[in-house]
Motif scaffolding. Structure first.
Motif, PDB file in Angstrom:
ATOM      1  N   CYS A 334      50.633   0.723  43.544  1.00 13.28           N
ATOM      2  CA  CYS A 334      50.626   1.258  42.183  1.00 13.28           C
ATOM      3  C   CYS A 334      52.072   1.420  41.722  1.00 13.28           C
ATOM      4  N   LYS A 441      40.258   1.309  48.670  1.00 14.71           N
ATOM      5  CA  LYS A 441      40.133   1.816  47.299  1.00 14.71           C
ATOM      6  C   LYS A 441      40.028   3.337  47.285  1.00 14.71           C
ATOM      7  N   GLN A 445      42.877   5.912  45.803  1.00 13.81           N
ATOM      8  CA  GLN A 445      42.518   6.845  44.727  1.00 13.81           C
ATOM      9  C   GLN A 445      42.900   8.274  45.099  1.00 13.81           C
ATOM     10  N   THR A 468      50.721   0.153  36.547  1.00 14.83           N
ATOM     11  CA  THR A 468      49.848  -0.954  36.958  1.00 14.83           C
ATOM     12  C   THR A 468      49.510  -0.857  38.442  1.00 14.83           C
ATOM     13  N   THR A 469      48.475  -1.577  38.808  1.00 14.42           N
ATOM     14  CA  THR A 469      48.108  -1.666  40.217  1.00 14.42           C
ATOM     15  C   THR A 469      47.989  -3.132  40.617  1.00 14.42           C
ATOM     16  N   ASP A 481      39.191  -8.709  43.774  1.00 15.40           N
ATOM     17  CA  ASP A 481      38.698  -8.393  42.432  1.00 15.40           C
ATOM     18  C   ASP A 481      38.052  -7.007  42.405  1.00 15.40           C
ATOM     19  N   ASN A 482      37.800  -6.516  41.192  1.00 15.19           N
ATOM     20  CA  ASN A 482      37.077  -5.253  40.989  1.00 15.19           C
ATOM     21  C   ASN A 482      37.708  -4.094  41.760  1.00 15.19           C
ATOM     22  N   GLU A 484      39.627  -0.927  40.913  1.00 25.55           N
ATOM     23  CA  GLU A 484      40.049  -0.037  39.826  1.00 25.55           C
ATOM     24  C   GLU A 484      40.528   1.300  40.382  1.00 25.55           C
ATOM     25  N   LEU A 486      42.146   5.079  39.107  1.00 26.15           N
ATOM     26  CA  LEU A 486      42.332   5.970  37.972  1.00 26.15           C
ATOM     27  C   LEU A 486      43.590   6.807  38.150  1.00 26.15           C
ATOM     28  N   PRO A 491      41.973   4.385  33.683  1.00 27.81           N
ATOM     29  CA  PRO A 491      42.108   3.314  34.686  1.00 27.81           C
ATOM     30  C   PRO A 491      43.447   2.585  34.534  1.00 27.81           C
ATOM     31  N   VAL A 493      45.821  -0.756  34.807  1.00 30.01           N
ATOM     32  CA  VAL A 493      45.663  -2.199  34.629  1.00 30.01           C
ATOM     33  C   VAL A 493      46.000  -2.898  35.950  1.00 30.01           C
ATOM     34  N   LYS A 494      45.107  -3.755  36.406  1.00 31.96           N
ATOM     35  CA  LYS A 494      45.366  -4.534  37.622  1.00 31.96           C
ATOM     36  C   LYS A 494      46.051  -5.841  37.227  1.00 31.96           C
TER      37      LYS A 494
END
Length: 699
Positions: A334, A441, A445, A468-469, A481-482, A484, A486, A491, A493-494
């Motif tokens: 991040c 993930k 988080q 961004t991540t 993918d997918n 996310e 926060l 959220p 932006v990847k």
């Protein structure tokens, strides 16, 4: 100039008692008297004079060329008035002859001027840079804007309060820092320290924000150093930072994009007075020594510290990522963006943290005085604004400002539980790794929740839309993918790639975007060199290439340069084009670019990368890098625990690569490069000696 002695006889060490209730006003009066006397004697012995500014023109244009230019222009006017546009018209023939003659003379004069300047300033880097900037001026220099200096001053002085005002500051600040068992105490500086600092000032005559002339301060250093030292020691003993030492002159600098009539498209370049810098330098040296002695600075910080750099910060980050890939783990990153970070530092929180680090009593009082009611003026387009007061943020353009910011964010590392963080001033990246994508993930988080809480608690505003991540897969051929994350309730932006510390990192570690970015800038410079034609000597073109092209290509080259052969080919081609434009040889059939580079003595990107890597290894072995960077390097005999010849030959251990890409890491490529160097070069007694020995063998 010996008249300066009579002024400072009035300084009586018994005159001021810091326990005197009226000490502060007496101290300020004494300083004002000192300043007034210095200015009066400066004006007496080195008075100002009114100088007539000459029209600016290219210095190679002589009077003979000017005279011929007038003849050419007159001939053009006569030819135009004749109403005969035929090529055989005598008037037009005469004009074209004069025009060609002027062009030839200008080119010849320019080349002669450049040659003379090059020979005259061969060993003077500053003068050479002035010559290069004369040919290639900086973008945005002399920016035209309708914004007044008063408007700029209003914007720069209020932006910190406006941004900080959007945060919830009702909650009392809570710190998790423990009280230091050590205490920071000021030491009195000596007159020798003051004189040494003043004697290192530039020789040019130039006034600072307090109208102190640089050259006069340098010339009078032996005379004023004793009384000036007394003034500084009074300051640190009493905890009073004088108002004159807290004023800055700000110049707005255009960022290079956006509307030039909007204040937010400019950044403030602040400069304080020379004597204020002297005071801050004296304090900064003592403070940094205290922080290093007791190891208060987090290992995650890479800015404003000795032996630290953006290159080493990038190496630490990329090596950690490559280690994860080698261990078949995914890495989540991040990248954080802070809004006006230097301008929004809360003074109350900063002073609380300073106290936790052992800065107490009169020392804490001095820093409180240093931060309180700082002032600035803005100078723009030849005009100066009125004075504005600032009571938030750490002062920019100062010596102490960066260290205070470093201490403010120093405990950010404590908020990253279960991950790692890389901090270079306000450029922050948080990262962690796991084999399972779902676990990664959840882990990331949780880390970012702690980071968000720290920023909120410390009243720093994150630009969440710019944060961004990125996820780097263990299989670099595939993307994750997918994913996310926060930040607060928003959220992130990847992104597939992100610029960090001037280098574009992509999620497949191909570095193609970084190579294209560097070569694009070099290509633009090559085009400007080509346009100069024969009016610029070859040696000056080579100097320009080495001064403005090579640093662009070589920036952090040990981090990204050894990954891809295709990137290397792109860089090689742009270097060959540079050689052609320097020599003016565009015969692509009979002459190869590599031959032209050899004739010019130009080194290749690959050779320079290996050189930089070798120097970095030498520094790591000799303790000239941060400990956690040096710990990446291990001698072979320390791993095998056997007394082999590798001990005498200073052979480094190469870790086992499970994947081919791991060979690009510093942990592997560094030892591989070092082990190929001769023992005589390795045993060099200093960095400079190592560089000379290496170049004599490999260049």
């Amino acid at each position: 100039m010996m008249d300066f002695e009579r002024v400072f006889k009035e300084f009586d060490k018994e005159e001021l008692d810091i326990n005197d209730t009226d000490f502060e006003s007496k101290y300020k009066h004494l300083w004002l008297k000192w300043k007034k006397s210095f200015h009066a004697l400066s004006n007496q012995h080195a008075p100002f004079k009114i100088a007539r500014l000459k029209n600016r023109r290219n210095p190679w244009i002589t009077n003979d060329i000017l005279k011929l230019m007038y003849e050419r222009d007159y001939a053009q006017k006569k030819a135009s008035d004749s109403n005969d546009d035929s090529k055989s018209n005598f008037l037009w023939v005469n004009y074209r002859q004069l025009r060609n003659q002027v062009t030839t003379m200008v080119r010849s004069a320019k080349k002669e001027h450049m040659n003379n300047a090059l020979n005259e300033h061969q060993s003077n880097g500053k003068k050479l840079w002035q010559l290069i900037r004369q040919i290639f001026p900086k973008d945005g220099k002399g920016c035209i804007s309708d914004i007044s200096c008063e408007m700029f001053n209003d914007y720069f002085s209020s932006i910190g309060s406006k941004v900080a005002g959007k945060l919830n500051s009702d909650k009392e600040y809570e710190t998790h820092l423990k009280d230091s068992i050590y205490s920071f105490n000021f030491k009195m500086i000596t007159a020798e320290f003051t004189m040494k600092y003043l004697s290192l000032l530039p020789e040019e005559s130039k006034n600072d924000v307090l109208e102190f002339d640089t050259k006069l301060l340098r010339l009078t250093a032996p005379i004023i150093s004793k009384s000036l030292t007394y003034m500084i020691n009074l300051s640190v003993k009493s905890g009073i930072c004088l108002e004159d030492w807290k004023i800055a002159c700000v110049t707005p600098a255009y960022k290079g994009k956006g509307d030039k009539n909007e204040e937010n498209n400019f950044r403030p370049l602040s400069v304080i007075g020379h004597l204020a810098k002297l005071v801050e330098k004296a304090v900064q040296l003592q403070l940094v020594d205290y922080l290093h002695t007791h190891k208060f600075i987090s290992i995650d910080q890479f800015a404003y510290l000795k032996f630290h750099s953006t290159q080493l910060s990038l190496h630490r980050l990329i090596d950690d990522i490559l280690e994860n890939v080698n261990e078949n783990e995914k890495t989540a990153l991040c990248f954080l963006d802070i809004r006006k970070c230097f301008d929004t530092i809360d003074h109350k929180i900063l002073l609380t943290k300073l106290q936790k680090y052992g800065i107490r009593n009169v020392e804490l009082k001095w820093f409180e005085s240093y931060l309180k009611e700082r002032k600035q003026i803005v100078e723009f387009n030849g005009k100066k604004s009125s004075t504005k007061c600032i009571n938030i943020g750490v002062p920019q353009g100062t010596i102490l400002g960066p260290i205070l910011f470093l201490l403010y964010v120093n405990d950010l590392s404590n908020a990253v539980s279960g991950g790692l963080i890389n901090i270079y001033a306000d450029d922050v990246v948080v990262y962690t790794s796991e084999r399972c994508e779902l676990v990664l993930k959840v882990k990331m988080q949780n880390i970012m929740n702690g980071v968000f809480t720290w920023y909120s608690n410390n009243r720093l505003s994150l630009s969440i839309e710019k944060c961004t991540t990125m996820v780097i897969n263990n299989d670099l051929r595939k993307r994750v993918d997918n994913f996310e994350i926060l930040l607060g309730d928003k959220p992130l932006v990847k992104v597939p790639s992100m610029q960090y510390l001037g280098v574009i990192i992509d999620d497949k570690l191909k570095w193609s975007e970084q190579a294209l970015k560097a070569t694009k800038k070099v290509s633009m410079n090559n085009g400007r060199i080509r346009k100069s034609g024969n009016s610029m000597p070859t040696q000056l073109k080579l100097k320009i290439h080495n001064s403005i092209n090579v640093p662009v290509l070589d920036y952090a080259n040990t981090v990204w340069g050894g990954f891809s052969k295709s990137n290397m080919n792109i860089i090689t081609r742009v270097e060959h084009r540079a050689a052609r434009m320097i020599t003016g040889n565009y015969d692509y059939i009979n002459t190869r670019g590599a031959s032209l580079m050899n004739d010019l003595g130009m080194s290749s990107f690959n050779d320079r990368m290996n050189y930089q890597l070798s120097v970095l290894m030498y520094k790591a072995i000799n303790g000239l890098v941060p400990d956690h960077i040096a710990n990446m390097i291990t001698f072979s005999h320390e791993v095998t625990q056997r007394n082999l010849r590798s001990r005498d030959n200073m052979i480094l251990y190469k870790p086992k690569p499970n994947k081919e890409i791991y060979k690009s890491s510093l942990s592997y490529s560094g030892p591989e490069q070092w082990n190929g160097i001769s023992l005589d070069v390795k045993n060099a007694p200093s960095v400079n000696c190592f560089k000379k020995r290496y170049k004599s063998v490999h260049f």
